[in-house]
Write an enzyme that holds these catalytic residues in place. Sequence first.
Site, PDB file in Angstrom:
ATOM      1  N   GLY A   1       0.904  -1.229  -0.001  1.00  0.00           N
ATOM      2  CA  GLY A   1      -0.023  -0.156   0.270  1.00  0.00           C
ATOM      3  C   GLY A   1       0.967   1.159  -0.110  1.00  0.00           C
ATOM      4  O   GLY A   1       0.743   2.276  -0.609  1.00  0.00           O
ATOM      5  N   HIS A   2       1.772   1.503   0.863  1.00  0.00           N
ATOM      6  CA  HIS A   2       2.774   2.604   0.819  1.00  0.00           C
ATOM      7  C   HIS A   2       3.584   2.695  -0.353  1.00  0.00           C
ATOM      8  O   HIS A   2       3.917   3.775  -0.923  1.00  0.00           O
ATOM      9  CB  HIS A   2       3.530   2.331   2.034  1.00  0.00           C
ATOM     10  CG  HIS A   2       3.261   2.486   3.201  1.00  0.00           C
ATOM     11  ND1 HIS A   2       2.342   1.938   3.924  1.00  0.00           N
ATOM     12  CD2 HIS A   2       3.368   3.590   4.301  1.00  0.00           C
ATOM     13  CE1 HIS A   2       1.951   2.289   5.048  1.00  0.00           C
ATOM     14  NE2 HIS A   2       2.630   3.438   5.294  1.00  0.00           N
ATOM     15  N   ARG A   3       3.975   1.560  -1.043  1.00  0.00           N
ATOM     16  CA  ARG A   3       4.645   1.548  -2.050  1.00  0.00           C
ATOM     17  C   ARG A   3       3.912   2.082  -3.244  1.00  0.00           C
ATOM     18  O   ARG A   3       4.475   2.803  -4.005  1.00  0.00           O
ATOM     19  CB  ARG A   3       5.243  -0.073  -2.562  1.00  0.00           C
ATOM     20  CG  ARG A   3       6.403   0.037  -3.678  1.00  0.00           C
ATOM     21  CD  ARG A   3       6.984  -1.380  -3.669  1.00  0.00           C
ATOM     22  NE  ARG A   3       7.652  -1.899  -2.501  1.00  0.00           N
ATOM     23  CZ  ARG A   3       8.754  -1.733  -2.457  1.00  0.00           C
ATOM     24  NH1 ARG A   3       9.580  -1.019  -3.278  1.00  0.00           N
ATOM     25  NH2 ARG A   3       9.395  -2.417  -1.306  1.00  0.00           N
TER      26      ARG A   3
ATOM     27  N   VAL B   1       3.449   6.012  -2.668  1.00  0.00           N
ATOM     28  CA  VAL B   1       4.894   6.732  -2.912  1.00  0.00           C
ATOM     29  C   VAL B   1       5.648   6.563  -4.058  1.00  0.00           C
ATOM     30  O   VAL B   1       5.968   7.434  -4.623  1.00  0.00           O
ATOM     31  CB  VAL B   1       5.756   6.616  -1.565  1.00  0.00           C
ATOM     32  CG1 VAL B   1       6.953   7.208  -1.601  1.00  0.00           C
ATOM     33  CG2 VAL B   1       5.104   6.860  -0.307  1.00  0.00           C
TER      34      VAL B   1
END
Length: 203
Positions: free
Chosen positions: A37-39, A42
Site C-alpha cells: 500500500g505504501h509502495r 509513494v
Amino acid sequence: MAKKILTTPIQKSDLEGIKPGDVIYLTGHITTSRDMGHRRVVEEGKTLPVDVKDGAILHAGPIIRTISDNEFEVVSVGPTTSMRMEKFEYEFVKKTGVRLIVGKGGMGPETARACKDFGALHCVFPAGNAVLAATEVEKVESANWRELGMCETLWTFKVKEFGPLIVSIDADGNNYFENKKVEYNAKKEEVLEEIYKHVSFIK
C-alpha cells in the site's frame, strides 16, 4: 486519569497534550496499509481507494474469513513491524493526510519528521494481542486492492476503543524509542560495571 479516546476524523488539535508513552484508544475507522500500500502511493503515485485524511492506518496483515463478496469476519489483527514502512512514511503522510499510524515497534526520523510537519502520531499496539485486536473490530467496512492478497489488502475496519495504543512518536516529533535509547545508553556503562563485580569469576 480519564481514558483518552481519539475518534475519527481526528483533528490536529485533538493531539495536543498527547506525549510519548501515553496510552490512547481509537474509535471510528482504521485502514490497514503495509508494504505494498505504501509502495503504491509513494513509488507508483497511486491514490488510495479509501480516504484516510484525518483518519488512521494500521501496519498489519490481518487474517480474514470471507463469508461473501462483501461480508467478512475478522479472525486476528496482528500488527506488523512498522520500521519496514519508515522509508515511505514521510511522503505517505504528506500525500494522504493520515493523522494516526499504528503498528509494531518504533519508527525512525522520517516518520518523526512527518508527525511534526503534518500533525500526526505513531502508536504501538502491543505484540501478541492479535486476537484481542480482532474483538475490537465491529465491522469490516470495505476491502480494497484485494488483488494484493489478504495481508496486503486495504481493510477498513469500524472499531470501538481499539487499543491500548502506546504513543511512540507525538505530534511534535518526539520519539519515545529513540529517546529511551539515549537514556539507557547513558546508564549502560555504570550498570555493566556493577554487573561485572558479581560475575568476575566467569572467565
